[in-house]
Design an enzyme around this catalytic site. Structure first.
Site, PDB file in Angstrom:
ATOM      1  N   PHE A 169     -11.309  -7.457  13.767  1.00 16.73           N
ATOM      2  CA  PHE A 169     -10.246  -7.899  12.867  1.00 16.73           C
ATOM      3  C   PHE A 169      -9.939  -6.800  11.855  1.00 16.73           C
ATOM      4  CE2 PHE A 169      -8.975 -10.100   8.878  1.00 16.73           C
ATOM      5  CZ  PHE A 169      -7.723 -10.519   9.319  1.00 16.73           C
ATOM      6  N   GLN A 170      -8.669  -6.472  11.711  1.00 19.93           N
ATOM      7  CA  GLN A 170      -8.185  -5.425  10.799  1.00 19.93           C
ATOM      8  C   GLN A 170      -8.820  -4.065  11.090  1.00 19.93           C
ATOM      9  OE1 GLN A 170      -8.273  -6.957   6.718  1.00 19.93           O
ATOM     10  NE2 GLN A 170      -6.218  -7.770   7.058  1.00 19.93           N
ATOM     11  N   LYS A 181     -17.440  -0.600   6.306  1.00 19.72           N
ATOM     12  CA  LYS A 181     -17.898  -1.540   5.280  1.00 19.72           C
ATOM     13  C   LYS A 181     -19.411  -1.461   5.038  1.00 19.72           C
ATOM     14  CE  LYS A 181     -17.268  -6.188   3.571  1.00 19.72           C
ATOM     15  NZ  LYS A 181     -16.714  -7.524   3.771  1.00 19.72           N
ATOM     16  N   MET A 223      24.585   8.579   1.945  1.00 14.99           N
ATOM     17  CA  MET A 223      24.453   9.827   2.704  1.00 14.99           C
ATOM     18  C   MET A 223      24.693   9.589   4.188  1.00 14.99           C
ATOM     19  SD  MET A 223      24.119  13.017   2.417  1.00 14.99           S
ATOM     20  CE  MET A 223      23.233  13.681   1.010  1.00 14.99           C
ATOM     21  N   GLU A 225       0.803  -1.223   0.000  1.00 12.91           N
ATOM     22  CA  GLU A 225       0.000   0.000   0.000  1.00 12.91           C
ATOM     23  C   GLU A 225       0.836   1.274   0.000  1.00 12.91           C
ATOM     24  OE1 GLU A 225      -0.529  -2.636   1.861  1.00 12.91           O
ATOM     25  OE2 GLU A 225      -2.639  -3.210   1.746  1.00 12.91           O
TER      26      GLU A 225
END
Lengths: 574, 163
Positions: free
Chosen positions: A113-114, A163, A482, A51
């Protein structure tokens, strides 16, 4: 009247809003939306492999096009994976709309969940966020999200979508809201005329003026107006890293960019200036160095669309809140027909600047000789040549980023795409992907390093699926360059974890995805490799270019010093 | 210097957390915070007292104004204003102390609003200084619990903070 489910409303809204492409990754809470996307063909969905890459790709596209990038992720880990990309866009004021699935309303707060409070998690790194509380409000909330993301000082907007808001069985009236009003949000457009007059009077009287312009010119689409104003006045101009290309770097009035690794002449000019005209720049610590020693003899005009950027770190003498384009155009009309009070002073000022330029001419770095390791700088210059300076260039973060900014000369805005504010390693490759999908005819080059590339290299798979022909130029110095440079300078060369052992054979890795990889180890191999790599604009080619691992980026401002306090090489300083 | 900033805020979920989050995110101070809906149910009024020099206060007001949920704000300390805070104090009230608490409450124009055989609950309003003084006066007797609302304020005269 049209009845649509929340999910269908989202798909339909994106079409009506003119969104051609979104970047995302499906998951439980977003499945109704994915099903709606499946049943339409107006909006293309690019399936990334992580993502974070979705946000960087959307961000890259937004930086190149000026239009908001759009991301769709699921709840929980899908959304938290996007956070780095959201923060990246926030720091650089990039318009982006991130649609996040969320667990169903009745589960919120139950550690379902999630489930993550993504509005809470992202709060400090978004311009604004929304939670959908009823399916019928989806069109209006989305319109608000796009409006907020793209207007005023742009930025990312998160929309959290439980949802049940997208359930296919619940249908409500859909009307595309052409306009939306938010009573508490009225971004300024025009600047205060009195202040602009005052600024122009100071500009005409100035003896040692410098324009210092930033990303606000690029995001504000004010590049042409700026170029006009700067050329009318004949003043020198330096831009920030974010403002590169806003004024053609190929022009003599351009001093390049300024700050920590900015050009010698830009930093010297800033330090000695008597007037600084800052537009769309925010006096970042990577620009100013020590603010108490910043430009001791200069008055400061500061134009910015965001009042909170003005006098945040450096006090402005003439603050002007307004959109860059509008303020610059007003300045142009006030300058017309008037002359600088002392053209002699300006000529003298240019003499000083040309003197600084001459001091460093030919001393910026030492090109490699036959048989020696390539210098990263000359690789950038060679890529500039082979792309005629016209490519979109994205970078990751580190030495290669600074070299790309220093040695690829940009004549146009929106072409140099880099994570300036947050400094996000892993940004460059997915950003390049987003740019290339939007501009398939153009060369898109990602300058990266082994460290950065390995943070997002899973996107090779995305490139394979969607045939994204970016050119990846890996400046391989087998170390986090760097970090190691700082360790050389500040930690007596104790290279704590800045090495890159166990690097993969990049050529084999790339070939595993079915792409072409070219390994370059010597001076002689570079030119033919680049010819081959850029022969077909639409072919993904990975150039693994071994460069001198001991090279440092210079100039480099000395910590706590003024603008002019710089290390110029490993042995010289101002 | 101490400033009292009053904000009209969209009465939306999450709006308050944006204001509060801004203070911690930007390293600004919150001394007191008071928030409640106004006569217009779509708006809350939030009053925050904070400490900082002019530069800091300028940044605070600019950043607050930037929040999309902030409709309007005023720094009350820039002009004449009325500042009030309400405090409920539970004080040990046994024997001679019962009279002493009552007398002190009277001096401060506070009211005893609840009584048990051993405890007085006193209600007092005023500016922060007055409330602090009352706490000092009560301390030797024995304060059991303090609940303060935080400062609320309004400009004197015709000046309004409204849409």
């Amino acid at each position: 009247m049209e009845l649509l489910s929340g999910a269908d409303m989202i798909a339909r809204f994106l079409k009506d809003e003119g969104v051609e492409r979104i970047y995302g990754y499906p998951g439980g809470a977003a499945l109704h939306i994915y099903d709606a996307l499946f049943r339409q063909d107006s909006v293309q969905h690019i399936l990334v492999r992580h993502e974070q890459a979705a946000t960087h790709a959307a961000d890259g596209y937004a930086r190149a096009s000026g239009k908001p990038g759009v991301v769709l992720v699921t709840s929980g880990p899908g959304a938290t994976n996007a956070v780095t990309g959201i923060a990246t866009a926030y720091m650089d004021s990039i318009p982006m709309v991130v649609l996040c699935g969320q667990v169903a309303s009745h589960l919120i707060g139950e550690d379902a969940f999630q489930e993550t409070d993504i509005v809470g998690v992202t709060r400090p790194v978004v311009k604004h966020s929304f939670s959908i509380r009823h399916p019928s409000e989806i069109p209006e909330v989305l319109k608000k999200a796009f409006y907020l993301a793209a207007t005023g000082r742009p930025g990312p907007v998160v929309v959290d979508i439980p949802k049940d808001m997208t359930a296919p069985t619940e249908r409500y009236e859909y009307v595309y809201p052409k306009k939306v009003k938010i009573r508490s949000y009225n971004p300024v457009t025009r600047g205060h005329t009195g202040q602009i007059k005052k600024a122009v009077d100071m500009m005409l009287k100035a003896r040692r003026p410098v324009f210092y312009t930033g990303g606000g010119i690029v995001t504000g689409g004010a590049s042409e107006a700026l170029t006009d104003l700067v050329q009318r006045l004949g003043f020198p101009i330096t831009t920030t890293l974010m403002g590169i290309g806003a004024y053609p770097q190929t022009d003599n009035q351009s001093l390049g960019w300024l700050g920590m690794h900015g050009s010698y002449e830009a930093n010297m000019a800033m330090h000695h200036a008597d007037l600084i005209i800052a537009i769309g720049a925010r006096f970042d610590d990577r620009v100013t160095n020590n603010t108490s020693k910043f430009c001791p003899t200069a008055k400061i005009v500061h134009v910015d669309i965001d009042p909170s950027s003005i006098s945040k770190t450096v006090r402005a003498d003439v603050p002007i809140v307004g959109a860059a384009g509008s303020v610059i155009n007003e300045m142009i009309s006030l300058v017309q027909g008037r002359e600088a009070a002392s053209p002699e002073a300006l000529a003298e000022w240019w003499q000083s600047i040309d003197g600084w330029r001459a001091e460093r001419e030919g001393k910026l770095y030492e090109p490699s000789k036959s048989g020696e390791a390539l210098k990263p700088q000359e690789v950038i210059e060679a890529v500039h040549r082979v792309t005629r300076g016209e490519a979109f260039v994205t970078t990751d973060v580190g030495q290669h980023q600074m070299f790309a900014a220093q040695y690829y000369k940009f004549a146009k805005p929106n072409r140099f795409i880099t994570s300036g504010g947050l400094g996000t390693m892993g940004f460059g490759f997915p950003a390049a992907m987003g740019v290339k999908l939007g501009y398939p005819q153009d060369d898109v080059v990602c300058f990266t390093g082994e460290g950065s590339f390995q943070m997002m290299m899973q996107e090779l798979s995305t490139c394979k699926q969607f045939e994204v022909g970016v050119k990846i130029v890996n400046l391989n110095n087998q170390s986090l360059g760097m970090v190691r440079q700082w360790q050389d300078l500040n930690y007596k060369s104790r290279h704590a974890h800045s090495y890159m052992e166990s690097l993969p054979d990049f050529a084999k890795l790339i070939e595993a995805y079915g792409f072409t990889a070219i390994t370059v180890r010597t001076h002689e191999e570079l030119a033919p490799a680049l010819e081959r790599a850029f022969a077909d604009t639409n072919e993904l080619v990975f150039l693994d270019i071994y460069v001198d691992p001991f090279e440092h980026v210079y100039p480099m401002q000395v910590p706590l010093g003024s603008m002019r306090d710089m290390l110029l090489s490993k042995t010289e300083r101002t | 210097m101490r400033h009292i900033i009053s904000i009209l805020l969209e009465n939306e979920p999450g709006a308050l957390s944006r204001v509060v989050g801004l203070f911690s995110q930007r390293n600004f101070n919150i001394e007191t915070l008071n928030v409640a809906p106004t006569e217009d149910p779509s708006l809350s009024r939030l009053t925050v007292t904070t400490v900082g020099d002019d530069r800091v206060i300028e940044q605070i007001t600019k950043h607050l104004n930037k929040l999309v949920d902030v409709v309007k704000l005023v720094d009350l300390t820039e002009g004449n204003h009325i500042e009030r805070e309400l405090m409920l104090v539970k004080v040990k009230a046994l024997g001679a102390a019962r009279d002493e608490v009552k007398r002190t409450a009277d001096i401060f124009r506070a009211q005893v609003v609840d009584v048990t055989p051993s405890v007085y609950t006193v209600q007092i309003t005023g500016d922060g200084g007055k409330l602090d003084a009352f706490i000092q006066a009560m301390a030797p007797i024995g304060i059991l619990e303090v609940a303060r609302t935080g400062v609320s304020g309004i400009a004197r005269g015709d000046k309004l903070l409204s849409l």
